[in-house]
Scaffold this motif. Structure first.
Motif, PDB file in Angstrom:
ATOM      1  N   ASP A   1       7.288   6.586   1.741  1.00  0.00           N
ATOM      2  CA  ASP A   1       6.032   6.830   1.029  1.00  0.00           C
ATOM      3  C   ASP A   1       6.104   8.177   0.311  1.00  0.00           C
ATOM      4  O   ASP A   1       6.316   9.213   0.949  1.00  0.00           O
ATOM      5  N   TRP A  53      -8.541   7.457   4.128  1.00  0.00           N
ATOM      6  CA  TRP A  53      -8.149   7.686   5.520  1.00  0.00           C
ATOM      7  C   TRP A  53      -9.256   8.391   6.295  1.00  0.00           C
ATOM      8  O   TRP A  53     -10.000   9.199   5.760  1.00  0.00           O
ATOM      9  N   ALA A  85       0.122   5.614   0.552  1.00  0.00           N
ATOM     10  CA  ALA A  85      -0.902   6.455   1.166  1.00  0.00           C
ATOM     11  C   ALA A  85      -2.013   6.811   0.184  1.00  0.00           C
ATOM     12  O   ALA A  85      -3.183   6.943   0.568  1.00  0.00           O
ATOM     13  N   PRO A 138       3.167   2.700  11.235  1.00  0.00           N
ATOM     14  CA  PRO A 138       2.802   3.786  10.324  1.00  0.00           C
ATOM     15  C   PRO A 138       3.749   4.951  10.567  1.00  0.00           C
ATOM     16  O   PRO A 138       4.259   5.132  11.684  1.00  0.00           O
ATOM     17  N   ALA A 173      -7.762   3.063   8.217  1.00  0.00           N
ATOM     18  CA  ALA A 173      -7.307   2.970   6.820  1.00  0.00           C
ATOM     19  C   ALA A 173      -8.078   1.874   6.087  1.00  0.00           C
ATOM     20  O   ALA A 173      -8.133   0.735   6.546  1.00  0.00           O
ATOM     21  N   VAL A 227       2.793   5.473   4.670  1.00  0.00           N
ATOM     22  CA  VAL A 227       3.063   4.040   4.843  1.00  0.00           C
ATOM     23  C   VAL A 227       4.581   3.860   4.740  1.00  0.00           C
ATOM     24  O   VAL A 227       5.124   3.665   3.656  1.00  0.00           O
ATOM     25  N   TRP A 234      -0.267  -1.500  12.980  1.00  0.00           N
ATOM     26  CA  TRP A 234      -1.578  -1.668  12.366  1.00  0.00           C
ATOM     27  C   TRP A 234      -2.267  -2.895  12.962  1.00  0.00           C
ATOM     28  O   TRP A 234      -1.653  -3.936  13.149  1.00  0.00           O
ATOM     29  N   CYS A 293       0.827  -1.205   0.000  1.00  0.00           N
ATOM     30  CA  CYS A 293       0.000   0.000   0.000  1.00  0.00           C
ATOM     31  C   CYS A 293       0.864   1.259   0.000  1.00  0.00           C
ATOM     32  O   CYS A 293       1.937   1.301   0.617  1.00  0.00           O
ATOM     33  N   LEU A 323      -0.524  -3.512   3.927  1.00  0.00           N
ATOM     34  CA  LEU A 323       0.171  -2.645   4.874  1.00  0.00           C
ATOM     35  C   LEU A 323       1.288  -3.470   5.493  1.00  0.00           C
ATOM     36  O   LEU A 323       1.029  -4.537   6.070  1.00  0.00           O
TER      37      LEU A 323
END
Length: 227
Positions: A195, A106, A101, A137, A122, A191, A216, A99, A132
């Motif tokens: 990211d 979100w 962002a 995060p 998410a 992420v 997560w 993944c 993820l």
């Protein structure tokens, strides 16, 4: 006397008979239908038929070429359904991507447990399946980019986002007992540190001082930061 007349009659009859026979033969020849043969077909008609056949052949060849040109070239992308790893028996196993962002929808909400924290939620955008990673995060605060540290002792499991699946992470923006800190109203989430498209999420006014964030989780009760 009678003999001469008989002889003259026979001669006359023979002449008449010959004339009739000749007339009949002539009529038969004049009325007979002419026989047809392949050699009697005009040369123009034969060449026209050949040309029509050649044009039909060219049309068929052209249609085949046009049909072939519509087939997707594998190197140009082809069908997404055909992509994937080979399972060894000729079938394809879908390759899931990590993944980013921008693959995620979100949202946040404020929670009162553990002295108060922010719950990050998410979900994959429609049509996307992504993973993820088993890592924290990336949550940053303010213009100086202060990042949240780990709220858990070990890294959790990777979470696959697809459809209605939701991943949760809890952020405690202030873990100190002092009165200091920065007053902010948004957080930046990505992420991982690499990211390229982190997002800014509105969270209301918060005081930030040595923030922490959980891994997560697939249940919101597991995403309560303990420190």
């Amino acid at each position: 006397m009678f003999g001469k007349r008989r002889k003259a009659f026979l001669v006359s009859a023979a002449l008449v008979g010959g004339t009739l026979l000749m007339t009949a033969c002539q009529d038969t020849e004049d009325g007979a239908a002419p026989s047809a043969s392949a050699t009697d077909v005009p040369a123009a008609d034969v060449s026209g038929a050949d040309a029509a056949g050649a044009d039909a052949s060219k049309g068929a060849d052209k249609g085949t070429e046009q049909g072939a040109s519509k087939e997707p070239d594998a190197k140009d992308g082809g069908s997404a359904e055909g992509s994937g790893a080979d399972a060894g028996d000729g079938t394809k196993v879908p390759v899931q991507q990590a993944c980013g962002a921008n693959d995620i929808s979100w949202s946040t909400r404020s929670e009162s447990q553990a002295g108060g924290y922010i719950l990050i939620m998410a979900k994959a955008k429609q049509g996307i399946t992504c993973i993820l990673p088993a890592a924290l995060p990336t949550v940053a605060f303010g213009s100086d980019g202060t990042e949240a540290g780990p709220a858990e002792q070990s890294v959790g499991d990777a979470v696959t986002l697809s459809g209605a699946t939701t991943a949760y992470a809890g952020v405690n923006p202030k873990t100190t007992d002092t009165d200091g800190g920065k007053e902010l109203d948004s957080i930046i989430v990505g992420v991982g540190n690499e990211d390229p498209d982190p997002v800014s999420l509105e969270v209301g006014t918060i005081t930030v001082d040595k923030p922490v964030v959980t891994n997560w989780h697939t249940a919101p009760a597991d995403a309560v930061p303990s420190a």
